[in-house]
Structures are given as structure tokens and as C-alpha cells.
Scaffold this active site. Structure first.
Site, PDB file in Angstrom:
ATOM      1  N   HIS A   1       0.813  -1.229   0.000  1.00  0.00           N
ATOM      2  CA  HIS A   1       0.000   0.000   0.000  1.00  0.00           C
ATOM      3  C   HIS A   1       0.840   1.270   0.000  1.00  0.00           C
ATOM      4  CE1 HIS A   1       0.041   1.156   4.377  1.00  0.00           C
ATOM      5  NE2 HIS A   1       0.175  -0.131   4.600  1.00  0.00           N
TER       6      HIS A   1
ATOM      7  N   ASP B   1       5.684   2.595   6.949  1.00  0.00           N
ATOM      8  CA  ASP B   1       4.463   1.809   6.761  1.00  0.00           C
ATOM      9  C   ASP B   1       3.641   2.513   5.689  1.00  0.00           C
ATOM     10  OD1 ASP B   1       2.077   0.481   6.872  1.00  0.00           O
ATOM     11  OD2 ASP B   1       1.591   1.052   8.921  1.00  0.00           O
TER      12      ASP B   1
ATOM     13  N   GLU C   1      -5.238   1.662   2.335  1.00  0.00           N
ATOM     14  CA  GLU C   1      -5.115   0.501   3.224  1.00  0.00           C
ATOM     15  C   GLU C   1      -5.369   0.888   4.665  1.00  0.00           C
ATOM     16  OE1 GLU C   1      -3.007  -2.393   5.908  1.00  0.00           O
ATOM     17  OE2 GLU C   1      -2.748  -0.247   5.700  1.00  0.00           O
ATOM     18  N   GLU C   2      -4.832   2.043   5.045  1.00  0.00           N
ATOM     19  CA  GLU C   2      -4.872   2.454   6.457  1.00  0.00           C
ATOM     20  C   GLU C   2      -6.286   2.756   6.950  1.00  0.00           C
ATOM     21  OE1 GLU C   2      -2.497   2.211   8.449  1.00  0.00           O
ATOM     22  OE2 GLU C   2      -0.635   2.297   7.300  1.00  0.00           O
TER      23      GLU C   2
ATOM     24  N   HIS D   1       3.505   3.707  12.854  1.00  0.00           N
ATOM     25  CA  HIS D   1       2.565   4.832  12.894  1.00  0.00           C
ATOM     26  C   HIS D   1       3.088   6.014  13.705  1.00  0.00           C
ATOM     27  CE1 HIS D   1      -1.306   2.576  11.456  1.00  0.00           C
ATOM     28  NE2 HIS D   1      -0.256   2.363  10.683  1.00  0.00           N
TER      29      HIS D   1
HETATM   30 ZN   LIG Z   1       0.712  -0.880   6.467  1.00  0.00          ZN
END
Ligand SMILES: [Zn+2]
Length: 367
Positions: A69, A183, A213-214, A328
Site C-alpha cells: 500500500h 508503513d 489501506e490504512e 505509525h
Molecule cells: Zn501498512
């Protein structure tokens, strides 16, 4: 630092620096498209913004989808105060305790960039009990240096503009690097590198850089519908818990020990249970080509693979993860070796998949 490590890091830098929260992945997609266009036979963008590259297999049979992603967590500007401060609302899973006093980057709808900081009222005027707690998002605000709403609006900043952490990726010691949005930009780097190294696959390989995606694995859902893969892999980060304060028997994966081959994720394996035949093939490929690897079972979070697995009549799916610390946060940490070996493992896996093997994982007729 070795040459390939330098190259991997410069690609991480290029991708991670750019703001691209869910729904606003366009600038990331442009970079990915430029990086993969010479390695695929077809390349297109679907209505949701997923970038799909097809590398044709030699047999013309079987479809493997590999997803990573492009989006990152972030915020929308939700309100502009009369005094020029901005209120924000999250995009994806943002932990309040990682926000305070961070520098942020704001992008207007015309593409103008502004720097800001996340502020809070001074501790001197806070009640003692307030000092003990992590401040809630509603207590925080973005300070771009403006003194009035008029000044903010004159700059072209509006409600709905996007905000992300402002953090330049830098090198630490021991082949480790730190930055924001690793990420899943490091997963995207592995996808690009796998595309570059992929030689003569037997099945059609669809390399998909997904959106959103998140906020619920959304781009993976729509792209899987279009691609209709027979088998699938996702490349994403996973929690490296090899840090002080975590009991050793709770260490899921460690930095520098190679890509993590997923067994299952989510609470009570509620995310993905990786198809055992995919797990086995990943392990045997890693052993055959001497790619270091570790196994991953993680009791929280999931990836694109868990919705691709539910496409149509079901898709045997697995995940290769890049162990990442402080996910994150604006200071995520990865080991460059893990990123490189992830790309290598995915490349070897994609080359090993045959139409016969695909048939063997697709169910069978009893009568
Ligand atoms: Zn991810």
C-alpha cells in the site's frame, strides 16, 4: 554502506518524504509508476487510484497478485480558529501519544506545502491531573505561524487539506534508518525492487500499489476484484517488538533477521490465516536461495492480503512483512537488509509459482 543499500535507502527517502495519506496517494503513485514502467508489460491506474502493473508469464496461465500500500496515516484540517490555529481529524490509526510537539507538513488542494507544529496549551496553566495524561486530539492544534483565520485563508489553506508528519528519513547505525510513512513505503520499495529483479515468471504477475489501506484495506478490495488473482501476496510492515519493555517471549519479529513470513495476524487470527501452501512455498524458496527469514504470528493488525483472500470464491493468500519499530509514529525504524531480502524473497517466490502449483491450491473436484 554498500551500493545496493544506498540505492534502497535513496528509494525509501524518495517515497517516504512525500505526503500521501489515504485518498491522496497521487504523488507516491507517480514515483512508483516511473520506477516500474520499464519492468512491466502493461501499467494502468484504476478508478480508485490503485497502480497495477502486469508482467506476463511465459505460460499465459495463472495469476499472482502482489500488493503493497502507498498510503500513510495523516489528518485532515477540520477547522480553522479565528486566531489562525488549525484543528485536525485523523486519517487512519493515529495514536495521540505520538502527536504532541511534532512537526507536520500541510498540503493544500493546489499542492502548496506549509510547515507547522502540533501544539498544546502551556503546562504552566494545566491542572496537575492533566499533566499525567496523554492529551486528546481535541486539545491539540496545528500552529503554522499564522495569526488569524484571514491570514490562513489567504495562503490557500482550507478545511479538508491534508496534514502528515514532517520527517526526513535519515540513517542510524547498523544499516538501520528512521523516518515517517515507512508503513508501507518500505513495502512499496520492496515491490519495486522485486519488479526490477523478476525474471521470466511462469504465471502472470500483477504488481499492485494499493490505495487506502490504512482506512480499511479498500484499494486492495477493488483491485483484487479487477485482477481476479488465483493466488496473492501482500508486502507490508509488521511490529518489531524487540525493544526494552517487551518480554522476550512476546517478541514477534526482530529487526535484521530477514523478512517475516506470516502465519496469521489479527486478534485470534481474525485478520489473515495465510494459506499453508503459500507459507510452505515461501519457506522452501527462502531456504533454497539462502534468504534469511523469520516466521510471524501477530495478535493485532492485518494487511491487504486479508481482503484479497476474500475476493470472489476465495484466493489463497500470504504476506511477507518487513519488521518495523514504532509503527505509525514519525520515527519508524527499519533495517535496510530486511527491505532488500523481502524484495528478493518475493522475486524468488513469484518465479517459483507455476500454473500446476496454482491449480494445486485452487481446490479440487471430488465427483
Ligand atoms: Zn501498512
Amino acid at each position: 554502506m554498500l551500493e545496493w543499500k544506498r540505492e534502497v535507502f535513496s528509494l525509501i527517502k524518495r517515497l517516504a518524504e512525500v505526503p500521501g495519506p489515504s485518498g491522496y496517494e497521487d504523488p507516491i503513485r507517480s514515483i512508483v509508476a516511473e520506477c516500474v514502467k520499464d519492468y512491466v508489460d502493461k501499467l494502468w491506474v484504476d478508478p480508485w487510484g490503485n497502480l497495477i502493473g502486469l508482467k506476463r508469464g511465459s505460460t499465459g496461465e495463472g495469476k499472482l497478485m502482489i500488493a503493497a500500500h502507498m498510503d500513510e496515516i495523516g489528518f485532515f484540517v477540520s477547522h480553522i480558529e479565528d486566531e489562525g490555529f488549525l484543528r485536525i481529524t485523523p486519517i487512519g490509526g493515529v495514536a495521540e501519544r505520538s502527536l504532541l510537539y511534532q512537526r507536520v507538513l500541510l498540503k493544500t488542494r493546489d499542492g502548496k506545502l506549509f510547515r507547522g507544529v502540533i501544539g498544546l496549551k502551556p503546562p504552566h496553566v494545566a491542572k496537575p491531573e492533566e499533566l499525567q495524561k496523554v492529551p486528546e486530539l481535541k486539545e491539540l492544534f496545528v500552529d503554522i505561524g499564522a495569526s488569524s483565520r484571514e491570514e490562513v485563508e489567504k495562503l490557500g489553506i482550507r478545511v479538508g487539506d491534508i496534514v502528515v508528519y514532517d520527517r526526513e528519513p535519515v540513517e542510524l547505525v547498523g544499516d538501520r534508518v528512521t523516518g515517517k510513512a515507512f508503513d508501507d513505503r518500505v513495502g512499496v520499495v520492496a515491490l519495486i525492487e522485486a519488479a526490477r529483479m523478476l525474471e521470466k515468471p511462469k504465471v502472470d504477475v500483477y504488481l499492485v500499489a494499493t490505495v487506502q489501506e490504512e482506512v480499511g484495506l479498500r484499494g486492495a478490495r477493488t483491485s483484487a476484484f479487477a485482477v481476479s488473482p488465483d493466488v496473492a501476496l501482500s508486502i507490508d510492515v509488521t511490529i518489531a517488538s524487540d525493544v526494552p519493555g517487551v518480554a522476550k517471549n512476546e517478541w514477534y519479529t526482530r529487526l535484521g533477521k530477514g523478512p517475516a513470513i506470516k502465519i496469521a495476524d489479527g486478534r485470534g487470527a481474525s485478520g489473515l490465516i495465510a494459506h499453508p501452501k503459500i507459507v510452505n512455498l515461501l519457506v522452501s524458496v527462502a531456504e533454497k536461495y539462502k534468504v534469511p527469514y523469520q516466521m510471524e504470528i501477530i495478535p493485532g493488525g492485518t494487511t491487504d492480503a486479508s481482503v484479497i483472500a476474500l475476493n470472489k470464491e476465495g484466493v489463497p493468500a500470504g504476506t511477507v512483512s518487513i519488521p518495523t519499530r514504532y509503527i505509525h509514529s514519525p520515527v519508524e525504524v527499519v533495517d535496510l537488509n530486511d527491505v532488500y531480502y523481502t524484495a528478493l524473497l518475493v522475486k524468488y517466490f513469484a518465479e517459483e509459482v507455476t500454473p500446476e502449483w496454482v491449480k494445486s491450491v485452487k481446490g479440487f473436484v471430488l465427483k
